[in-house]
Design an enzyme around this catalytic site. Structure first.
Site, PDB file in Angstrom:
ATOM      1  N   TYR A   1     -13.407 -35.700  65.504  1.00 23.90           N
ATOM      2  CA  TYR A   1     -12.353 -36.707  65.583  1.00 23.90           C
ATOM      3  C   TYR A   1     -11.237 -36.384  64.597  1.00 23.90           C
ATOM      4  O   TYR A   1     -11.386 -35.528  63.719  1.00 23.90           O
ATOM      5  CB  TYR A   1     -12.901 -38.116  65.332  1.00 23.90           C
ATOM      6  CG  TYR A   1     -13.206 -38.441  63.881  1.00 23.90           C
ATOM      7  CD1 TYR A   1     -14.316 -37.900  63.250  1.00 23.90           C
ATOM      8  CD2 TYR A   1     -12.369 -39.276  63.147  1.00 23.90           C
ATOM      9  CE1 TYR A   1     -14.595 -38.197  61.918  1.00 23.90           C
ATOM     10  CE2 TYR A   1     -12.637 -39.583  61.822  1.00 23.90           C
ATOM     11  CZ  TYR A   1     -13.751 -39.037  61.210  1.00 23.90           C
ATOM     12  OH  TYR A   1     -14.005 -39.323  59.889  1.00 23.90           O
TER      13      TYR A   1
ATOM     14  N   LYS B   1     -15.033 -32.317  60.697  1.00 20.49           N
ATOM     15  CA  LYS B   1     -14.751 -33.748  60.871  1.00 20.49           C
ATOM     16  C   LYS B   1     -15.531 -34.258  62.086  1.00 20.49           C
ATOM     17  O   LYS B   1     -14.981 -34.561  63.145  1.00 20.49           O
ATOM     18  CB  LYS B   1     -13.237 -33.983  61.010  1.00 20.49           C
ATOM     19  CG  LYS B   1     -12.822 -35.413  60.642  1.00 20.49           C
ATOM     20  CD  LYS B   1     -11.339 -35.499  60.420  1.00 20.49           C
ATOM     21  CE  LYS B   1     -10.827 -36.926  60.318  1.00 20.49           C
ATOM     22  NZ  LYS B   1     -11.321 -37.710  59.191  1.00 20.49           N
TER      23      LYS B   1
ATOM     24  N   GLU C   1     -16.093 -35.344  46.955  1.00 22.40           N
ATOM     25  CA  GLU C   1     -14.874 -35.989  47.468  1.00 22.40           C
ATOM     26  C   GLU C   1     -15.172 -37.473  47.596  1.00 22.40           C
ATOM     27  O   GLU C   1     -16.258 -37.930  47.232  1.00 22.40           O
ATOM     28  CB  GLU C   1     -14.483 -35.377  48.818  1.00 22.40           C
ATOM     29  CG  GLU C   1     -15.557 -35.542  49.883  1.00 22.40           C
ATOM     30  CD  GLU C   1     -15.154 -34.983  51.252  1.00 22.40           C
ATOM     31  OE1 GLU C   1     -13.958 -34.817  51.500  1.00 22.40           O
ATOM     32  OE2 GLU C   1     -16.065 -34.742  52.068  1.00 22.40           O
TER      33      GLU C   1
ATOM     34  N   LEU D   1     -14.120 -32.236  53.266  1.00 18.93           N
ATOM     35  CA  LEU D   1     -13.202 -32.139  54.396  1.00 18.93           C
ATOM     36  C   LEU D   1     -11.865 -31.574  53.912  1.00 18.93           C
ATOM     37  O   LEU D   1     -11.385 -31.993  52.851  1.00 18.93           O
ATOM     38  CB  LEU D   1     -12.981 -33.546  54.969  1.00 18.93           C
ATOM     39  CG  LEU D   1     -12.195 -33.584  56.262  1.00 18.93           C
ATOM     40  CD1 LEU D   1     -13.073 -33.113  57.412  1.00 18.93           C
ATOM     41  CD2 LEU D   1     -11.685 -34.985  56.531  1.00 18.93           C
TER      42      LEU D   1
HETATM   43  N1  PLP Z   1     -12.731 -36.675  53.043  1.00 19.41           N
HETATM   44  C1  PLP Z   1     -13.410 -37.385  53.949  1.00 19.41           C
HETATM   45  C2  PLP Z   1     -14.896 -37.333  53.937  1.00 19.41           C
HETATM   46  C3  PLP Z   1     -12.734 -38.174  54.892  1.00 19.41           C
HETATM   47  O1  PLP Z   1     -13.440 -38.879  55.802  1.00 19.41           O
HETATM   48  C4  PLP Z   1     -11.330 -38.221  54.849  1.00 19.41           C
HETATM   49  C5  PLP Z   1     -10.577 -39.039  55.805  1.00 19.41           C
HETATM   50  O2  PLP Z   1     -11.112 -39.773  56.576  1.00 19.41           O
HETATM   51  C6  PLP Z   1     -10.659 -37.472  53.882  1.00 19.41           C
HETATM   52  C7  PLP Z   1     -11.390 -36.699  53.003  1.00 19.41           C
HETATM   53  C8  PLP Z   1      -9.158 -37.466  53.847  1.00 19.41           C
HETATM   54  O3  PLP Z   1      -8.703 -36.676  54.906  1.00 19.41           O
HETATM   55  P1  PLP Z   1      -7.226 -36.908  55.484  1.00 19.41           P
HETATM   56  O4  PLP Z   1      -6.318 -36.787  54.317  1.00 19.41           O
HETATM   57  O5  PLP Z   1      -7.028 -35.786  56.433  1.00 19.41           O
HETATM   58  O6  PLP Z   1      -7.201 -38.252  56.090  1.00 19.41           O
END
Ligand code: PLP
Length: 287
Positions: A36, A151, A183, A207
């Site tokens: 997603y 993701k 994170e 991620l």
């Molecule tokens: N890390 C995780 C585990 C996440 O689920 C998300 C966003 O949902 C992020 C980091 C931040 O990613 P992004 O900046 O692409 O929204």
């Protein structure tokens, strides 16, 4: 996250959200077998759409799911979806599952047709109290799997972590693996000490956050260096500032960690500058 808006994307067409029907034999439902994305949209324009499509493609390659559309078609569909929901500020959720099977075999059937679902939700401006006082976070051991760079829609780990963080009175879980910062449960994490900003590097443990890239550009614009390196847990406790960043929350200051004040216990000056520049970047790129 706010409620779904009235129009959704379902297998290549825009339909009323209420009319979307997905089989219980869809592998997204049975196995969490899908990828997603969440794309922030400001004034009807998506921010860093190509970076989101790149990450979607990487996830599909990792899961060996064929991307159902070329980039140009994806771009058209996302714009149609935004327009169908009257534009403005919103988040666009996109999901590609491996498709619907005949039963429940772990091994996918050959040549499955992926299921595509997308919906929009209103993106609320950050709450004034979050900007004025910051938010609370709890540190929790990362119980997720070893491919957090994907993701995947299999999100039960973060769901459990969010529930535990809430129980502890926190708005976000900051995840650690042993002595290292991983994170946030749904965010990238930055720490500031003595005016220097640091964030951990890309790895299978986290991620590749798109907002992290945006924050990198924001810091560049401010001529503030960003150290991309592993961050020790002790640095969290000793930090002047901690921020979390994600597509739906932009960059927010964490001012309480496990019940203790972070720095002076209020949003810090480096975050303030980054926040203002973030707003300017949004305006330039998408506003
Ligand atoms: N890390 C995780 C585990 C996440 O689920 C998300 C966003 O949902 C992020 C980091 C931040 O990613 P992004 O900046 O692409 O929204």
């Amino acid at each position: 996250m706010a409620d779904a808006l009235p129009h959704s994307l379902f297998n290549g067409i825009i339909v009323p959200t209420d009319e979307v029907r997905i089989s219980p034999f869809d592998r997204g439902f049975l196995f969490g077998d899908g990828i997603y994305e969440v794309v922030p949209v400001y004034g009807g324009k998506p921010l860093r759409l190509d970076a989101h499509f790149d990450r979607l493609q990487d996830g599909l390659v990792a899961l060996e799911i064929a991307n159902p559309y070329l980039r140009a078609r994806w771009t058209e569909l996302v714009h149609e979806l935004i327009a169908a929901n009257d534009g403005g500020d919103m988040g666009v959720y996109l999901e590609v599952s491996r498709g619907t099977g005949k039963g429940r075999d772990f091994l996918p059937e050959p040549e499955m047709r992926p299921t595509v679902f997308g919906f929009c939700f209103r993106l609320a401006a950050p709450k004034p109290e979050a900007l004025q006082q910051g938010i609370a976070a709890a540190t929790l051991e990362d119980i997720r799997w070893q491919r957090c760079d994907i993701k995947s829609v299999a999100l039960v780990g973060p769901v459990m972590l969010k529930i535990e963080a809430k129980r502890r009175g926190a708005d976000e879980a900051i995840l650690v693996r042993g002595e290292r910062l991983a994170e946030g449960s749904s965010s990238a994490v930055f720490v500031v000490k003595g005016g220097r900003v640091a964030t951990p590097p890309a790895s299978h443990e986290r991620l590749p956050s798109i907002t992290r890239l945006v924050v990198g550009d924001v810091l560049d614009a401010l001529k503030l260096p960003l150290d991309v390196r592993e961050v020790h847990c002790d640095e969290l406790l000793a930090a002047d500032e901690i921020w979390i960043a994600s597509s739906t929350r932009e960059a927010l200051p964490v001012t309480r960690l496990d019940g203790n004040a972070v720095g002076e216990g209020k949003p810090g000056p480096v975050w303030r500058r980054a926040f203002d520049e973030f707003q300017a970047l949004k305006q330039r790129e998408a506003g």
